[in-house]
Design a protein around this motif. Structure first.
Motif, mmCIF file in Angstrom:
data_model
loop_
_atom_site.group_PDB
_atom_site.id
_atom_site.type_symbol
_atom_site.label_atom_id
_atom_site.label_comp_id
_atom_site.label_asym_id
_atom_site.label_seq_id
_atom_site.Cartn_x
_atom_site.Cartn_y
_atom_site.Cartn_z
ATOM 1 N N GLU A 41 29.008 -8.146 30.739
ATOM 2 C CA GLU A 41 29.315 -7.433 31.980
ATOM 3 C C GLU A 41 29.946 -6.072 31.677
ATOM 4 O OE1 GLU A 41 28.569 -8.415 35.333
ATOM 5 O OE2 GLU A 41 27.292 -9.670 34.093
ATOM 6 N N ALA A 42 30.770 -6.005 30.643
ATOM 7 C CA ALA A 42 31.357 -4.720 30.239
ATOM 8 C C ALA A 42 30.253 -3.737 29.883
ATOM 9 C CB ALA A 42 32.298 -4.917 29.055
ATOM 10 N N LEU A 43 29.298 -4.191 29.105
ATOM 11 C CA LEU A 43 28.180 -3.336 28.705
ATOM 12 C C LEU A 43 27.348 -2.923 29.913
ATOM 13 C CD1 LEU A 43 26.779 -2.062 26.258
ATOM 14 C CD2 LEU A 43 25.436 -4.164 26.033
ATOM 15 N N LEU A 49 32.468 4.530 33.556
ATOM 16 C CA LEU A 49 33.578 5.253 32.932
ATOM 17 C C LEU A 49 33.277 6.730 32.773
ATOM 18 C CD1 LEU A 49 34.786 2.897 30.066
ATOM 19 C CD2 LEU A 49 36.056 3.560 32.115
ATOM 20 N N LYS A 50 34.298 7.539 32.941
ATOM 21 C CA LYS A 50 34.163 8.954 32.632
ATOM 22 C C LYS A 50 34.320 9.121 31.118
ATOM 23 C CE LYS A 50 39.011 10.295 33.250
ATOM 24 N NZ LYS A 50 39.927 11.060 34.082
ATOM 25 N N PRO A 51 33.894 10.247 30.561
ATOM 26 C CA PRO A 51 34.112 10.467 29.125
ATOM 27 C C PRO A 51 35.597 10.331 28.791
ATOM 28 C CG PRO A 51 32.621 12.120 30.014
ATOM 29 C CD PRO A 51 33.167 11.340 31.191
ATOM 30 N N GLY A 52 35.905 9.553 27.775
ATOM 31 C CA GLY A 52 37.297 9.314 27.402
ATOM 32 C C GLY A 52 37.946 8.188 28.195
ATOM 33 N N VAL A 78 26.482 -7.645 21.204
ATOM 34 C CA VAL A 78 26.993 -7.008 22.417
ATOM 35 C C VAL A 78 28.269 -6.196 22.155
ATOM 36 C CG1 VAL A 78 28.308 -8.985 23.305
ATOM 37 C CG2 VAL A 78 27.374 -7.333 24.886
ATOM 38 N N GLU A 79 29.167 -6.690 21.316
ATOM 39 C CA GLU A 79 30.400 -5.935 21.047
ATOM 40 C C GLU A 79 30.104 -4.657 20.264
ATOM 41 O OE1 GLU A 79 34.232 -7.737 20.588
ATOM 42 O OE2 GLU A 79 33.300 -9.723 20.661
ATOM 43 N N VAL A 85 28.842 2.806 22.746
ATOM 44 C CA VAL A 85 28.814 3.642 23.948
ATOM 45 C C VAL A 85 30.203 3.966 24.496
ATOM 46 C CG1 VAL A 85 26.502 2.949 24.655
ATOM 47 C CG2 VAL A 85 28.469 1.650 25.491
ATOM 48 N N CYS A 86 31.221 3.284 23.981
ATOM 49 C CA CYS A 86 32.578 3.513 24.498
ATOM 50 C C CYS A 86 33.600 3.463 23.373
ATOM 51 C CB CYS A 86 32.921 2.474 25.569
ATOM 52 S SG CYS A 86 34.540 2.751 26.336
#
Length: 152
Positions: A41-43, A49-52, A78-79, A85-86
């Motif tokens: 779900e996080a992915l 999310l904004k950059p940062g 997945v992790e 990406v984050c």
């Protein structure tokens, strides 16, 4: 969407905090913080999310209905995908922390504790609200969960 989580569906909720909030909806690419109770779900929602921006997710896997029925396979990486990406992604074992606090259902308090330092709300105010809305022994469990999340 009420009831979706109980039927294996995905649920997304927005919380906006500020002096002037004109809409409860967060536009993709603008969120400061994303809290997810499950890695996939996080992915799925990291694009909000904004950059940062900061992502905190519970590392405990919950198979979606397509995986549970054998129609799909849960990604083994997945992790790694999340990290790709984050850069500000933090996976925690919120369920273990909640159990240590005294109740598996306190995962939500663990997650709030994990982002509390980034919120524009004083930690004592958050603790005061927890005390006000918790019942009897739930107060101690919820406060332990909140502190456990903050430590994570």
């Amino acid at each position: 969407v009420p009831g979706r989580a109980q039927r294996g569906g995905s649920v997304i909720s927005f919380v906006r905090i500020g002096d002037e909030v004109f809409s409860p909806v967060v536009i993709p690419g603008t969120a400061d913080i994303l809290i997810s109770f499950e890695p996939l779900e996080a992915l799925r929602y990291v694009h909000y999310l904004k950059p940062g921006g900061m992502l905190v997710y519970n590392k405990v896997t919950i198979n979606p209905s397509t995986v549970a029925s054998g129609m799909a396979v849960y990604p083994s990486d997945v992790e790694e995908q999340i990290a790709g990406v984050c850069p500000e992604a933090h996976g925690i074992d919120a369920l273990s922390i909640a159990r240590t606090a005294g109740n598996d259902k306190a995962v939500n308090m663990v997650m709030v504790g994990a982002v509390m330092k980034k919120l524009p709300i004083n930690a004592q105010v958050v603790e005061g609200v927890v005390r006000a809305v918790s019942k009897d022994k739930g107060v101690d469990v919820n406060l332990r969960a909140l502190k456990g999340g903050a430590a994570a």
